[in-house]
Design a protein around this motif. Sequence first.
Motif, PDB file in Angstrom:
ATOM      1  N   SER A 230      44.797  49.013  39.283  1.00 17.76           N
ATOM      2  CA  SER A 230      44.834  50.235  40.102  1.00 17.76           C
ATOM      3  C   SER A 230      43.920  50.083  41.304  1.00 17.76           C
ATOM      4  O   SER A 230      44.032  50.818  42.281  1.00 17.76           O
ATOM      5  CB  SER A 230      44.484  51.468  39.279  1.00 17.76           C
ATOM      6  OG  SER A 230      43.254  51.309  38.639  1.00 17.76           O
ATOM      7  N   THR A 231      43.032  49.092  41.267  1.00 18.54           N
ATOM      8  CA  THR A 231      42.172  48.802  42.433  1.00 18.54           C
ATOM      9  C   THR A 231      43.024  48.596  43.686  1.00 18.54           C
ATOM     10  O   THR A 231      42.695  49.101  44.757  1.00 18.54           O
ATOM     11  CB  THR A 231      41.316  47.544  42.160  1.00 18.54           C
ATOM     12  OG1 THR A 231      40.464  47.825  41.057  1.00 18.54           O
ATOM     13  CG2 THR A 231      40.489  47.149  43.359  1.00 18.54           C
TER      14      THR A 231
ATOM     15  N   ASP B 145      43.066  59.657  40.076  1.00 19.43           N
ATOM     16  CA  ASP B 145      42.908  58.400  39.345  1.00 19.43           C
ATOM     17  C   ASP B 145      42.961  58.705  37.847  1.00 19.43           C
ATOM     18  O   ASP B 145      42.042  59.294  37.281  1.00 19.43           O
ATOM     19  CB  ASP B 145      41.556  57.781  39.751  1.00 19.43           C
ATOM     20  CG  ASP B 145      41.350  56.399  39.166  1.00 19.43           C
ATOM     21  OD1 ASP B 145      41.976  56.086  38.139  1.00 19.43           O
ATOM     22  OD2 ASP B 145      40.531  55.638  39.738  1.00 19.43           O
TER      23      ASP B 145
ATOM     24  N   TYR C  83      41.884  56.772  32.752  1.00 21.46           N
ATOM     25  CA  TYR C  83      41.498  57.051  31.355  1.00 21.46           C
ATOM     26  C   TYR C  83      42.318  58.174  30.714  1.00 21.46           C
ATOM     27  O   TYR C  83      41.989  58.615  29.625  1.00 21.46           O
ATOM     28  CB  TYR C  83      39.997  57.378  31.295  1.00 21.46           C
ATOM     29  CG  TYR C  83      39.161  56.235  31.823  1.00 21.46           C
ATOM     30  CD1 TYR C  83      38.911  55.127  31.032  1.00 21.46           C
ATOM     31  CD2 TYR C  83      38.673  56.248  33.128  1.00 21.46           C
ATOM     32  CE1 TYR C  83      38.189  54.044  31.526  1.00 21.46           C
ATOM     33  CE2 TYR C  83      37.949  55.181  33.636  1.00 21.46           C
ATOM     34  CZ  TYR C  83      37.715  54.091  32.832  1.00 21.46           C
ATOM     35  OH  TYR C  83      37.013  53.031  33.320  1.00 21.46           O
TER      36      TYR C  83
ATOM     37  N   THR D 252      46.749  52.514  35.383  1.00 16.17           N
ATOM     38  CA  THR D 252      46.359  51.125  35.135  1.00 16.17           C
ATOM     39  C   THR D 252      46.745  50.655  33.731  1.00 16.17           C
ATOM     40  O   THR D 252      46.849  51.460  32.812  1.00 16.17           O
ATOM     41  CB  THR D 252      44.837  50.949  35.336  1.00 16.17           C
ATOM     42  OG1 THR D 252      44.511  49.565  35.187  1.00 16.17           O
ATOM     43  CG2 THR D 252      44.017  51.757  34.338  1.00 16.17           C
TER      44      THR D 252
ATOM     45  N   SER E  40      44.697  48.399  32.533  1.00 15.66           N
ATOM     46  CA  SER E  40      43.410  47.760  32.196  1.00 15.66           C
ATOM     47  C   SER E  40      42.689  48.399  31.030  1.00 15.66           C
ATOM     48  O   SER E  40      41.795  47.782  30.457  1.00 15.66           O
ATOM     49  CB  SER E  40      42.469  47.833  33.409  1.00 15.66           C
ATOM     50  OG  SER E  40      42.982  47.094  34.474  1.00 15.66           O
TER      51      SER E  40
ATOM     52  N   ARG F 148      45.237  42.245  35.533  1.00 11.02           N
ATOM     53  CA  ARG F 148      45.315  42.925  36.830  1.00 11.02           C
ATOM     54  C   ARG F 148      46.680  43.564  37.087  1.00 11.02           C
ATOM     55  O   ARG F 148      47.493  43.070  37.877  1.00 11.02           O
ATOM     56  CB  ARG F 148      44.960  41.960  38.001  1.00 11.02           C
ATOM     57  CG  ARG F 148      43.720  41.132  37.825  1.00 11.02           C
ATOM     58  CD  ARG F 148      42.459  41.968  37.563  1.00 11.02           C
ATOM     59  NE  ARG F 148      42.203  42.923  38.608  1.00 11.02           N
ATOM     60  CZ  ARG F 148      41.997  44.227  38.362  1.00 11.02           C
ATOM     61  NH1 ARG F 148      42.027  44.719  37.129  1.00 11.02           N
ATOM     62  NH2 ARG F 148      41.739  45.040  39.357  1.00 11.02           N
TER      63      ARG F 148
END
Length: 368
Positions: free
Chosen positions: A103-104, A203, A206, A230, A232, A241
Amino acid sequence: MLESNRRHWLKQIGLSVAGIGLSNLDAISAPTDLLAKDSANNLPIRLSSNENPYGPSPLARAAMTENINISNRYNWQLSTDLIQAVSKKNNISTNNILLGAGSTEILDLVTRLSSTKKGSFLIADPSYSYWTEAAEKLGLKKITVPLTKSKQLDLDAMLKAIQSDTRLIYICNPNNPTGSIADRIELVKFINEASKKAIVLIDEAYIDYTNQESLSAIAIENKNLIIAKTFSKIYGLAGARIGYAIANSKTIEQLSELKSWASGSISVASTAAALAALNDEKFVLEALSLNKNARQFTIENLKKLNLVCIPSNTNFIYFSLNNFKKDFFEQLKNNNIIGTKIYEEQGRWTRITVGTMEEMQKFISAIQ
Ligand SMILES: Cc1ncc(COP(=O)(O)O)c(C=O)c1O
């Protein structure tokens, strides 16, 4: 399992498409062997980056291994497959999705899109701010809005802080590093107002640790709302990634124009891993349950040490070092544990990632 049943199962989980043979699957061991290796090599206990200590799931590992063999080819087909799988999972259309290297990459792209005109961006303090230096380099001025006393997002204050030149408003929900979650109804109200003035980036790194519904359905209608997701965290693929954006198709187009190859930055092996991970519900449920137990154990023991904890909706815990009389980070260092330095209130708070139960037992012993 009968061979015919196993073939059916493989098809269901999408691995037959990705070319996984039964013999390869037999060779996969549980992720626990990864944990054992870490501890045998005396590697530090990493409780610093909110990684999933149980992943990648067996299916994701198998898919990665198998797809190394087709890594001589570009990722046209699998990335299309992944976009389709993600669209199905989120019940949205494929043109509402853009894949990124974590998500970066999505955060970076949204920052670039927002900075095409000079102005400012808004972020709560503390929140996840790795991406903000790049935003400042691109010419956006940072405006921070403190959390409330109980470490919740102060949505009213954030609305008031929007300036006429504000281009981007970032909301991390649940918030990193505090683990707190905004009320969904309040958040939707906030988005309705804020998105009239600037791009709102939510974002949801989580969100999978909570029961709260994603805002993806709202994002596809609202051109000024972008959701970052994400693989991750709950999917255990931080090192692979993989992340993605969900937004209105026009907004996805705008983000895509900032890349020479939209959705093209993920390797074949990582894409295959994500496809398999999406189907590994058993792994996700286990990781959620193990996280919940280890988190509860840690919070109970931090409280016994008289340390104030913010209720956590995530795989990390935010707590006050006010009543901690020794040098917290020295204690961690002496026990080969990596934690996270937080600079809020002169370092009176810290965040610890929830690792396995064994790791959290070691963590609690280290600070007792
Ligand atoms: C809130 C939040 N957003 C985004 C990221 C970046 O994650 P990734 O690029 O691995 O998807 C992280 C990583 O810890 C995070 O905590």
